[in-house]
Enzyme design. Sequence first.
Site, PDB file in Angstrom:
ATOM      1  N   GLU A  93      -4.663   2.452  -4.335  1.00 18.48           N
ATOM      2  CA  GLU A  93      -3.196   2.501  -4.285  1.00 18.48           C
ATOM      3  C   GLU A  93      -2.615   1.219  -3.704  1.00 18.48           C
ATOM      4  OE1 GLU A  93      -4.590   4.686  -0.492  1.00 18.48           O
ATOM      5  OE2 GLU A  93      -5.336   4.241  -2.491  1.00 18.48           O
TER       6      GLU A  93
ATOM      7  N   ASP B 169       0.846  -1.189   0.000  1.00 14.38           N
ATOM      8  CA  ASP B 169       0.000   0.000   0.000  1.00 14.38           C
ATOM      9  C   ASP B 169       0.883   1.242   0.000  1.00 14.38           C
ATOM     10  OD1 ASP B 169      -3.110   0.698   0.650  1.00 14.38           O
ATOM     11  OD2 ASP B 169      -1.768   2.213   1.476  1.00 14.38           O
ATOM     12  N   ILE B 170       0.676   2.116  -0.980  1.00 14.98           N
ATOM     13  CA  ILE B 170       1.475   3.339  -1.078  1.00 14.98           C
ATOM     14  C   ILE B 170       1.110   4.265   0.076  1.00 14.98           C
ATOM     15  CG2 ILE B 170       2.071   5.332  -2.511  1.00 14.98           C
ATOM     16  CD1 ILE B 170       1.248   3.697  -4.953  1.00 14.98           C
TER      17      ILE B 170
END
Length: 317
Positions: free
Chosen positions: A219, A176-177
Amino acid sequence: MDMEFYKDVLESLTDGVYFVDRDRVVTFWNKGAERISGYSAQEIVGKSCADNYLRHVDDDGNELCLQGCPLAATMDDGQSREANVYMHHKFGHRIPVFVRSSAMRDEKGEVIGAVEVFADNSRNVSILKEMEELRKEVLTDQLTGVGNRRYADIILERLDNAMRDHGVPYGALFVDIDFFKTVNDSWGHHVGDRVLNMVAQTLSGALRPLDSVCRWGGEEFVVLISNVEDPGLGTLAERLRMLVERSWVDHEDGTIRVTASFGGAVAGQGDTPEGVIARADGQLYLSKDSGRNCVHINHKKTSAGLPAKAGRREEQG
């Protein structure tokens, strides 16, 4: 034969070739180097190879321009060298390349520079025909070019079958960004899309042919690893985390960098794909809760890994 003949030969090569002088200033950059790196000769010739362009890093995250540069070592002792490294592409992602450096000498035999030849070492280019057939438009995320959620489900089913039929373990990593909403809010969704693509390509380039990266949603990505045990999954996750952290997107007069949080789990006998995904997801929750830009792995056979927390994350970023 004149120098133009040799230049034409170098320009016809598919491998990247560039020359540097004793100060590591690039004096020649062929068409192959342009194709692999994304940088034109006009952008590179006359610049130092350490000026925020290629910035090779090894598997441990060492920036070779700062320590362990093959070109510098070759110019010091005249010996040729080879290495597998990750090169910074103009579009921001990291690509694996195999590099070979050799000394350039004058008529007296004195070292006056070096030449590096580099070849794209992406292990995803020779994927099996069956896997290629699955990468149809319906199974591909249109923004990033990696697999989509449906493709991830297909790969999970295949990995589960291989484990039940042949005892081959597999692992799942959630990626996960971090603070991605801030990227969109600060620079707009167009730049956010570039960041998503950069992360996707960085992850994809560091995997083996039968491993997969898919966009799970927003994301968040999932990386599915065949034939892996606990230590290997943790090592891979840390390498991917480092490569994302060391990549960037050029924007206007600056660069945009992001980090990512990782959570992983290895499947054991009796596991279901849903159970493995849930444990990996819980470990990602712990990484977010621990300050982000870190890795948590739920171990298959021991309690050494931190326990997964139940439930989905209510807040992304």
